[in-house]
Design an enzyme around this catalytic site. Structure first.
Site, PDB file in Angstrom:
ATOM      1  N   ASP A  12       0.790  -1.249   0.000  1.00 39.67           N
ATOM      2  CA  ASP A  12       0.000   0.000   0.000  1.00 39.67           C
ATOM      3  C   ASP A  12       0.821   1.298   0.000  1.00 39.67           C
ATOM      4  O   ASP A  12       0.519   2.221   0.777  1.00 39.67           O
ATOM      5  CB  ASP A  12      -0.963   0.013   1.205  1.00 39.67           C
ATOM      6  CG  ASP A  12      -2.018  -1.083   1.124  1.00 39.67           C
ATOM      7  OD1 ASP A  12      -1.994  -1.872   0.175  1.00 39.67           O
ATOM      8  OD2 ASP A  12      -2.866  -1.151   2.039  1.00 39.67           O
ATOM      9  N   LYS A 110      -7.092  -4.840  -3.173  1.00 42.95           N
ATOM     10  CA  LYS A 110      -7.839  -5.397  -2.038  1.00 42.95           C
ATOM     11  C   LYS A 110      -8.757  -4.340  -1.462  1.00 42.95           C
ATOM     12  O   LYS A 110      -8.527  -3.148  -1.625  1.00 42.95           O
ATOM     13  CB  LYS A 110      -6.880  -5.917  -0.979  1.00 42.95           C
ATOM     14  CG  LYS A 110      -5.962  -4.853  -0.453  1.00 42.95           C
ATOM     15  CD  LYS A 110      -4.943  -5.416   0.510  1.00 42.95           C
ATOM     16  CE  LYS A 110      -4.079  -4.319   1.083  1.00 42.95           C
ATOM     17  NZ  LYS A 110      -4.811  -3.269   1.807  1.00 42.95           N
ATOM     18  N   CYS A 155      -2.153  -2.900   7.504  1.00 42.29           N
ATOM     19  CA  CYS A 155      -2.007  -3.805   6.362  1.00 42.29           C
ATOM     20  C   CYS A 155      -0.706  -4.605   6.395  1.00 42.29           C
ATOM     21  O   CYS A 155      -0.696  -5.779   6.012  1.00 42.29           O
ATOM     22  CB  CYS A 155      -2.189  -3.031   5.062  1.00 42.29           C
ATOM     23  SG  CYS A 155      -3.915  -2.480   4.896  1.00 42.29           S
TER      24      CYS A 155
HETATM   25  C1  VGL Z   1      -4.697   0.628   5.663  1.00 45.70           C
HETATM   26  C2  VGL Z   1      -6.261   1.567   7.053  1.00 45.70           C
HETATM   27  C3  VGL Z   1      -7.216   1.477   6.063  1.00 45.70           C
HETATM   28  C4  VGL Z   1      -3.284   0.186   5.449  1.00 45.70           C
HETATM   29  C5  VGL Z   1      -5.640   0.525   4.660  1.00 45.70           C
HETATM   30  O1  VGL Z   1      -2.811   0.163   4.296  1.00 45.70           O
HETATM   31  O2  VGL Z   1      -2.618  -0.150   6.461  1.00 45.70           O
HETATM   32  N1  VGL Z   1      -5.015   1.139   6.851  1.00 45.70           N
HETATM   33  N2  VGL Z   1      -6.895   0.962   4.874  1.00 45.70           N
END
Ligand code: VGL
Ligand code: ZN
Length: 212
Positions: A12, A110, A155
């Site tokens: 991410d 995702k 994540c």
């Molecule tokens: C994430 C919160 C919401 C992450 C993704 O990438 O850790 N955290 N969506």
């Protein structure tokens, strides 16, 4: 460490999680240089948080709720609510421009189901629905996964724990992760839990040395 049996998994590294983004994580763009150094020598995959508008994890989707509130949804207990982030097709969902995607041969999206969030690269938050990534990695004969990205306590944490449970040796590139830090102590708790599970923390420099 056998370089041919090792995969880099980049979690991410997207604009909304970087400074100036909708769910900005402090200093998050610092993960990019060590990740680019690792992907220069390793087979690599990346995940991309990819939510439809009105996603269940957005506080704005629930009357009277604000980011940081925690609710039970139809599928998941204890869903943290976030600001709208990583909405499909928006600039916030794009990978950071400095992340080198050229060596990345697999991108897994995702969190694309309206009613279900997905922190882990391997299983959605119902803990049942596979993303398919484990099968891809196994089919390559990979034994060790090096992970970095955002966020240490969400994540990265869920991905690393699932990866270990799937039977891979897991390293976190310690200089290539940054955390949200909400609720209080979530980064410390996540790091403790990962270490207890046998996940090792190692600097990118030391990992590169061990791969030679
Ligand atoms: C994430 C919160 C919401 C992450 C993704 O990438 O850790 N955290 N969506
Ligand atoms: Zn998300």
């Amino acid at each position: 460490m056998d370089i041919n049996k090792t995969l880099l998994l980049i979690i991410d590294v997207q604009n909304d999680f970087c400074p100036g983004g909708a769910l900005a994580v402090a200093d998050a763009d610092a993960v990019i240089a060590p990740l680019n150094a690792l992907s220069a020598v390793l087979r690599s995959a990346a995940t991309q948080d990819w939510h439809p508008q009105g996603h269940v994890s957005f506080a704005s989707s629930h009357d009277g709720k604000k980011p940081g509130d925690i609710i039970d949804t139809s599928l998941v207990k204890g869903q943290v609510l976030w600001p709208d982030h990583c909405v499909q097709g928006t600039g916030g969902a794009d990978f950071h421009k400095d992340l080198n995607l050229n060596p990345v041969s697999m991108i897994v999206r995702k969190g694309f189901r309206s009613e279900l969030d997905s922190y882990s690269a391997f299983f959605e938050n119902d803990r049942l629905t596979s993303t398919g990534l484990a099968g891809w990695i196994k089919s390559l004969g990979i034994e060790t996964v090096i992970m970095g990205g955002i966020a240490t306590d969400y994540c990265v944490f869920y991905s690393a724990m699932d990866c270990k449970k799937l039977g891979f040796k897991v390293f976190i590139a310690s200089d290539a992760v940054r955390g949200v830090g909400y609720p209080k102590d979530s980064v410390e708790n996540a790091v403790e839990a990962m270490k207890r599970e046998g996940i090792e923390f190692c600097s990118s420099k030391e990992l590169l040395d061990r791969l030679k």
